[in-house]
Design a protein around this motif. Structure first.
Motif, mmCIF file in Angstrom:
data_model
loop_
_atom_site.group_PDB
_atom_site.id
_atom_site.type_symbol
_atom_site.label_atom_id
_atom_site.label_comp_id
_atom_site.label_asym_id
_atom_site.label_seq_id
_atom_site.Cartn_x
_atom_site.Cartn_y
_atom_site.Cartn_z
ATOM 1 N N PHE A 153 -10.989 -6.781 -3.368
ATOM 2 C CA PHE A 153 -12.016 -5.957 -2.732
ATOM 3 C C PHE A 153 -13.407 -6.487 -3.066
ATOM 4 O O PHE A 153 -14.288 -6.586 -2.211
ATOM 5 C CB PHE A 153 -11.887 -4.496 -3.193
ATOM 6 C CG PHE A 153 -10.729 -3.767 -2.545
ATOM 7 C CD1 PHE A 153 -10.041 -4.311 -1.475
ATOM 8 C CD2 PHE A 153 -10.333 -2.519 -3.016
ATOM 9 C CE1 PHE A 153 -8.979 -3.637 -0.883
ATOM 10 C CE2 PHE A 153 -9.274 -1.837 -2.435
ATOM 11 C CZ PHE A 153 -8.597 -2.397 -1.372
ATOM 12 N N GLU A 205 2.273 -3.138 9.025
ATOM 13 C CA GLU A 205 3.607 -2.877 9.540
ATOM 14 C C GLU A 205 3.673 -3.386 10.976
ATOM 15 O O GLU A 205 2.666 -3.483 11.665
ATOM 16 C CB GLU A 205 3.908 -1.375 9.492
ATOM 17 C CG GLU A 205 4.018 -0.799 8.107
ATOM 18 C CD GLU A 205 2.671 -0.654 7.420
ATOM 19 O OE1 GLU A 205 1.628 -0.793 8.090
ATOM 20 O OE2 GLU A 205 2.663 -0.401 6.193
ATOM 21 N N THR A 253 0.817 -1.204 0.000
ATOM 22 C CA THR A 253 0.000 0.000 0.000
ATOM 23 C C THR A 253 0.851 1.254 0.000
ATOM 24 O O THR A 253 0.336 2.339 -0.166
ATOM 25 C CB THR A 253 -0.889 0.023 1.247
ATOM 26 O OG1 THR A 253 -0.012 -0.026 2.376
ATOM 27 C CG2 THR A 253 -1.829 -1.133 1.261
ATOM 28 N N PHE A 298 -9.777 -4.661 3.372
ATOM 29 C CA PHE A 298 -10.113 -3.242 3.206
ATOM 30 C C PHE A 298 -9.119 -2.359 3.970
ATOM 31 O O PHE A 298 -8.743 -1.287 3.521
ATOM 32 C CB PHE A 298 -11.526 -2.953 3.707
ATOM 33 C CG PHE A 298 -12.607 -3.308 2.721
ATOM 34 C CD1 PHE A 298 -12.299 -3.669 1.420
ATOM 35 C CD2 PHE A 298 -13.945 -3.275 3.101
ATOM 36 C CE1 PHE A 298 -13.292 -3.993 0.510
ATOM 37 C CE2 PHE A 298 -14.945 -3.596 2.201
ATOM 38 C CZ PHE A 298 -14.622 -3.962 0.909
ATOM 39 N N MET A 299 -8.732 -2.821 5.170
ATOM 40 C CA MET A 299 -7.862 -1.986 6.000
ATOM 41 C C MET A 299 -6.397 -2.404 5.874
ATOM 42 O O MET A 299 -5.559 -1.979 6.649
ATOM 43 C CB MET A 299 -8.314 -2.038 7.460
ATOM 44 C CG MET A 299 -9.742 -1.566 7.648
ATOM 45 S SD MET A 299 -10.400 -1.830 9.301
ATOM 46 C CE MET A 299 -9.846 -0.344 10.129
ATOM 47 N N HIS A 300 -6.096 -3.251 4.914
ATOM 48 C CA HIS A 300 -4.722 -3.672 4.583
ATOM 49 C C HIS A 300 -4.002 -4.330 5.751
ATOM 50 O O HIS A 300 -2.782 -4.322 5.804
ATOM 51 C CB HIS A 300 -3.854 -2.496 4.119
ATOM 52 C CG HIS A 300 -4.543 -1.559 3.202
ATOM 53 N ND1 HIS A 300 -5.162 -1.969 2.048
ATOM 54 C CD2 HIS A 300 -4.716 -0.219 3.253
ATOM 55 C CE1 HIS A 300 -5.688 -0.921 1.439
ATOM 56 N NE2 HIS A 300 -5.441 0.145 2.147
ATOM 57 N N LEU A 301 -4.732 -4.875 6.725
ATOM 58 C CA LEU A 301 -4.020 -5.411 7.886
ATOM 59 C C LEU A 301 -3.232 -6.677 7.552
ATOM 60 O O LEU A 301 -2.324 -7.054 8.283
ATOM 61 C CB LEU A 301 -4.996 -5.715 9.023
ATOM 62 C CG LEU A 301 -5.162 -4.597 10.040
ATOM 63 C CD1 LEU A 301 -5.954 -5.086 11.220
ATOM 64 C CD2 LEU A 301 -3.818 -4.058 10.503
ATOM 65 N N ILE A 349 2.042 -1.417 13.865
ATOM 66 C CA ILE A 349 0.576 -1.451 13.926
ATOM 67 C C ILE A 349 0.100 -2.798 14.460
ATOM 68 O O ILE A 349 -0.829 -2.856 15.278
ATOM 69 C CB ILE A 349 -0.013 -1.137 12.541
ATOM 70 C CG1 ILE A 349 0.195 0.348 12.259
ATOM 71 C CG2 ILE A 349 -1.478 -1.486 12.479
ATOM 72 C CD1 ILE A 349 -0.161 0.763 10.876
ATOM 73 N N VAL A 398 -12.895 -7.456 6.534
ATOM 74 C CA VAL A 398 -12.785 -6.002 6.415
ATOM 75 C C VAL A 398 -11.413 -5.537 6.893
ATOM 76 O O VAL A 398 -10.715 -4.769 6.228
ATOM 77 C CB VAL A 398 -13.895 -5.300 7.225
ATOM 78 C CG1 VAL A 398 -13.648 -3.799 7.293
ATOM 79 C CG2 VAL A 398 -15.246 -5.581 6.625
ATOM 80 N N ALA A 404 -15.745 -9.322 9.988
ATOM 81 C CA ALA A 404 -14.854 -8.277 10.508
ATOM 82 C C ALA A 404 -13.412 -8.562 10.097
ATOM 83 O O ALA A 404 -12.669 -7.639 9.723
ATOM 84 C CB ALA A 404 -14.963 -8.209 12.028
#
Lengths: 306, 612, 108
Positions: free
Chosen positions: C24, C78, C7, C71-74, C81, C67, C64
């Protein structure tokens, strides 16, 4: 004008992050604790509630499910708008964000309508219980195996929003007319399903003329009312939790929508001067939006279905 | 002191025109009111929170008068009180309700508006970017909003004194159902103000963490950060993760007060003899206590960790030695940060929540004393064998050590359920935590003010007045808080507006009652009141010194008057917007002292290592 | 694409953008199906409440996770995070756990 701060548009090599992304994740961590505390409170209150007293089935499930789909769609359009920016396609980004904002407005509008429905839906607790034998319209209010009804839930004729016993007494009203709902929440969901089936089967064999019976109004003198409340926070800890959680969530939807709108219109200048920073702003706000969606993913089953 | 003012800085020419330094002029409003400069915001925080600290202190002086002379008019300011607060202070007497207001607001103001904004808002804001070699905070605009959110919260708190019914009266802990049913809107004001204060802390915490992670100068590795930065970094995490549950709790109490819900109202509640039949019930008073203390206990470490950070800097500088056990300090601070999130229910042993849960929290509470003791021991050992410079900041820093030690050790009996049952809500508790916060944290704050004053203003504070401030303060702090421990052991409750007269052995109604309060115990109230007056007088030299030195103090001769190693002393004095004249590169750890035996016994962090 | 800095790269190739878009859309499909499944579950009426609760929360957790991961690139998060969320999860679990436990541990 201000001192230029490093790593607002590019990532810091050793952390792999730009400031806004880290800041947003920190904020989201605090949001997890905020919603987490409310969610924990919900579990505590529910676990501590007396058997069979926790309301359920009083929210409009199809509408809630539809709102879930609206929010999911908005999450997709936010993600797609970010892809469009990565591909340097500003027009495509704008189109996706219009859909996002439309979804946000739809979600809030539907939520407001749901709220107003609850404000004029009442439960009346009775000083002396009524017997189902004398009041067949209350059949759906009696818990399995019992014949006495301690409270009636339904719509009161001519009632405004948020009436209480005090407001009835203050306006010198002697009695109220209430149209009872088909079922009281004390009758469990499974039991309701069974009885609905039985009733449908019975209706098939009966003539349609008897049908109006179940929804005829019941007159209750004010002196017989122990307590009265619309389905508002004061009704029960369930509705208190429902309104607090969904209200706070709604504020987050509103806040996210305002942020997106701000980036889309007054903030768009940044796209020309620093497109990377602009994309970062959309990504960080997008993280917030997905989080708000994620919260709803839990709120919907927990508040509507369980 | 002047022999310390050896030339070791490079920016003497910046004196006098500090803040303008190289950048085009901002108007007065942008520069001093709505500034995004972390140093200006830090000073705004410092001034505002010092004012609140003073207000909180005045409140407690009035309370001490009331405890010693229950129901008699307050001398000197009685008329003023009546004029300001009306009926609650009729004839200049403090009514019981007003006493309760003062008690609740003293705690709230001291903690949420005084000490936390001072150690975190002021010191962290001003110093963290400087010490890591950054140009500013990561989010300067949010930083400004953080201050204004704090200010709004503070103003709402103050305004609540003047509404009908007065300010909140349910203690700083605001336990429901009392807090919910109390008939003054002051509680609603309190809750709304708290939401603003929490928002402010969150913005500040996000900013500090992001700044430390993202904006460290090249070479400023994690283990080269001054311990002060570490302490603020951990503090920021505590604020970030512990405050939101209180925000949730405050929202729920607001719902209870404004929307008539029953989050905290149990079924079958009877109020003034009337069943609360129109409430739904079904709530849990225990819920509030959980959520409040989920913040409340980490908050204690929010108060003490930055204080330890300040003390560490001052000690390292004045012992002219590296801190003993820097890594142990860092890992202890991190351990404290983690553990402090899971000790909260030790405030709740008497709620009847069950033995199993108490057991867990007794265990974690005793464990958390270990890293605290490690920190204290490291700081104590740092003094060993040093040729200490007994400067005024160093006096406060040294006094911090035994004072915090007493505060910490007196906490041990409260950590265990069995002894806490006896001491809970007594004056012993008051004595214990005031030892931690008053001669502990506040002394560290004074140390910090004296230590960094020359960097902020370009002038030194007067030493003689400093001594006149320190010694009486140290004496009076102990004379105030030690007798409270005795009163607590004798069983005096912390929340009585008459100083215990109702339960006095000399009261004929209590004849033959075992455990009634003796005259000696009640007499200590007079002693404490005099000591409190003494403490007030001891602050006069400080207040005078502070303002006098801003304009008339002796100017510093260079940018590094204390001969310190950390980067904040490598800026011009006072530092301009943007901080450093040239970008900093760090080559060394934070405490390179005792390198030589001459006057220049240190190297700053940006000094390259000599190539052999 | 599979690099963990996905990202953060300023310019992504058309191919990788297409791959991201497909992911997505796949998440969107999972979310839609999950929502329908949750509602359907409600009308099935399980025998015990705990069954309903478990199924509902399981579906919600899957949604969840999708998502958060995509969506939240988890899924490419990094380290800082991941650490942050790890500790947040611990503290949340402690809060939830002790709040609920305290209700059941009150004697009598």
């Amino acid at each position: 004008m201000d001192i230029p701060i490093p790593y607002t548009s590019t990532v810091r090599p050793d952390t792999g992050l730009y400031n806004g992304k880290l800041g947003m994740w920190l904020f989201l961590a605090s949001e997890i604790m905020l919603f987490g505390a409310l969610f924990s409170s919900y579990v505590l209150l529910r676990a501590g509630a007396d058997e069979g007293t926790w309301p359920h089935g009083l929210l409009n499930i199809p509408i809630g499910a539809f709102n879930t789909l609206v929010l999911i769609t908005s999450s997709l359009t936010v993600a797609m708008s970010w892809v469009a920016l990565k591909a340097s396609n500003f027009q495509r980004y704008r189109r996706f964000q219009f859909v996002t904002l439309a979804c946000a407005a739809a979600f809030l509008g539907i939520k407001a309508w749901e709220y107003s429905e609850k404000f004029s839906h009442y439960e009346v607790w009775l000083a002396t219980p009524l017997d189902v034998a004398a009041h067949p319209e209350l059949a759906g209010h009696a818990v399995d195996g019992q014949t006495e009804v301690y409270s009636v839930i339904g719509h009161i004729e001519g009632a405004g929003r948020g009436w209480t016993l005090n407001s009835l007494q203050e306006s010198n009203i002697d009695s109220i007319q209430i149209h009872p709902d088909q079922f009281h929440y004390r009758v469990g969901a499974r039991e309701q399903g069974k009885r609905s089936k039985a009733e449908k089967a019975a209706q098939k064999s009966k003539s349609a003329a008897d049908h109006g019976d179940a929804h005829s109004a019941l007159t209750i003198p004010v002196s017989e009312i122990k307590r009265m409340s619309a389905l508002v926070p004061a009704h029960s800890t369930y509705f208190a939790t429902y309104f607090t959680l969904t209200g706070l969530h709604g504020l987050h939807v509103l806040g996210g929508a305002i942020a997106f709108a701000w980036i889309l219109w007054p903030g768009a200048k940044l796209w020309n001067s620093d497109p990377e920073r602009y994309t970062n702003a959309v990504e960080a706000t997008g993280l917030f939006w997905h989080f708000v969606d994620l919260v709803w993913i839990f709120l919907f089953p927990v508040l509507y279905l369980l | 002191m002047s022999q310390n003012d050896l030339p070791h800085g490079h920016h003497e020419h910046h004196h006098g025109d500090g803040a303008a330094g190289g950048h085009h002029d901002l108007g007065f409003i942008r520069k001093y009111i709505f500034s995004t400069d972390h140093k200006v915001i830090g000073i705004q925080y410092a001034i505002t929170s010092l004012v609140f600290l003073f207000i909180g202190f005045l409140l407690v002086l009035l309370m001490r008068w009331q405890l010693d002379h229950p129901g008699t008019p307050v001398p000197v300011v009685g008329g003023l009180l009546e004029a300001l607060l009306g009926e609650a202070a009729s004839e200049g007497k403090i009514s019981a309700d007003l006493y309760n207001s003062f008690g609740a607001m003293h705690g709230t103001i001291m903690i949420f508006l005084g000490v936390v904004p001072l150690v975190f808002g002021a010191f962290a804001n001003y110093l963290v970017p400087l010490q890591i070699g950054a140009v500013d905070m990561a989010f300067p605009k949010w930083n400004m909003l953080s201050y204004y959110s704090y200010l709004i919260g503070g103003v709402i708190m103050l305004v609540s004194f003047f509404i009908p019914g007065g300010a909140a009266q349910a203690g700083w802990t605001s336990y429901p159902p009392l807090a919910t049913i109390i008939p003054t809107d002051g509680q609603t004001y309190w809750l709304i103000a708290m939401v603003f204060l929490i928002t402010s802390s969150l913005l500040g915490a996000i900013n500090i963490i992001t700044t430390v992670i993202q904006l460290r100068a090249p070479g400023m590795t994690w283990m080269r950060m001054p311990f002060f930065v570490w302490s603020q970094f951990v503090t920021a995490f505590l604020l970030l993760l512990a405050f939101p549950p209180l925000e949730a709790a405050a929202v729920m109490q607001l719902m209870d007060r404004l929307a008539g819900s029953s989050f905290y109202m149990p079924a079958g509640l009877v109020l003034s003899g009337q069943p609360a039949s129109q409430l739904s019930g079904g709530g849990s008073p225990l819920l509030w206590q959980h959520l409040f203390w989920f913040l409340g206990h980490p908050e204690v470490y929010v108060l003490i960790l930055p204080a330890m950070g300040i003390v560490s800097e001052v000690i390292a500088n004045n012992t002219r030695k590296p801190l003993w056990g820097y890594r142990a300090l860092v890992f202890s601070a991190l351990t404290i940060g983690f553990l402090s999130m899971i000790v909260w229910a030790h405030h709740m042993y008497v709620t009847g929540m069950g033995v199993g849960i108490s057991m867990f929290f007794q265990t974690t509470t005793t464990i958390i004393s270990i890293p605290s003791v490690i920190i204290l021991t490291c700081l104590l050992l740092s003094l060993w064998g040093a040729s200490i410079r007994f400067t005024v900041p160093m006096l406060f820093a040294i006094a911090f050590l035994p004072m915090f030690g007493i505060g910490g050790l007196t906490g041990m009996p409260l950590a265990f359920g069995s002894s806490d049952l006896m001491l809970h809500d007594s004056y012993y508790v008051i004595g214990h935590f005031h030892y931690v916060v008053a001669p502990g944290t506040i002394f560290a704050i004074f140390a910090g003010v004296y230590y960094w004053f020359p960097k902020v203003t370009g002038r030194r504070m007067n030493d003689r007045l400093g001594h006149l401030h320190f010694w009486p303060s140290l004496l009076c702090m102990n004379l105030i808080f030690f007798p409270m421990m005795i009163q607590g052991f004798a069983g005096m409750s912390r929340r009585m507006s008459d100083g215990g007269a109702t339960y006095a052995a000399s009261n004929p109604a209590n004849e033959g009652v075992i455990g009634a309060l003796s005259d000696t115990v009640i007499g200590l109230n007079s002693f404490i009141m005099l000591a409190a007056l003494g403490l007030a007088l001891a602050q006069v030299p400080f207040i005078f010194n502070f303002f006098y030195s801003i304009w008339r103090g002796s100017p510093v001769l260079n940018d590094n008057p204390w001969q310190a190693t950390t980067l904040e002393w490598q800026t011009p004095t006072p530092p301009p917007h943007g901080n450093f004249v040239e970008p900093m590169v760090v080559y060394r750890g934070p405490y390179d002292y005792s390198l030589r035996t001459d006057e220049l016994d240190f190297e700053t962090q940006n000094q390259p290592l000599e190539v052999a | 694409m599979t690099k963990c800095t996905m990202t953060n790269e300023t310019h992504l190739s058309a191919d990788s953008l297409r791959a991201i878009t497909q992911r997505f859309l796949a998440v969107f499909a999972v979310l839609m199906i999950g929502t329908v499944a949750t509602v359907a579950m409600y009308y099935v009426h399980f025998e015990h409440t705990w069954q309903t609760v478990s199924v509902a929360l399981l579906i919600a957790a899957i949604k969840a996770a999708c998502v958060a991961a995509i969506f939240m690139h988890l899924s490419h998060a990094e380290r800082s995070i991941s650490l942050l969320l790890f500790f947040t999860a611990i503290f949340f679990a402690a809060m939830l756990g002790f709040l609920v436990y305290s209700i059941y541990s009150i004697p009598g």
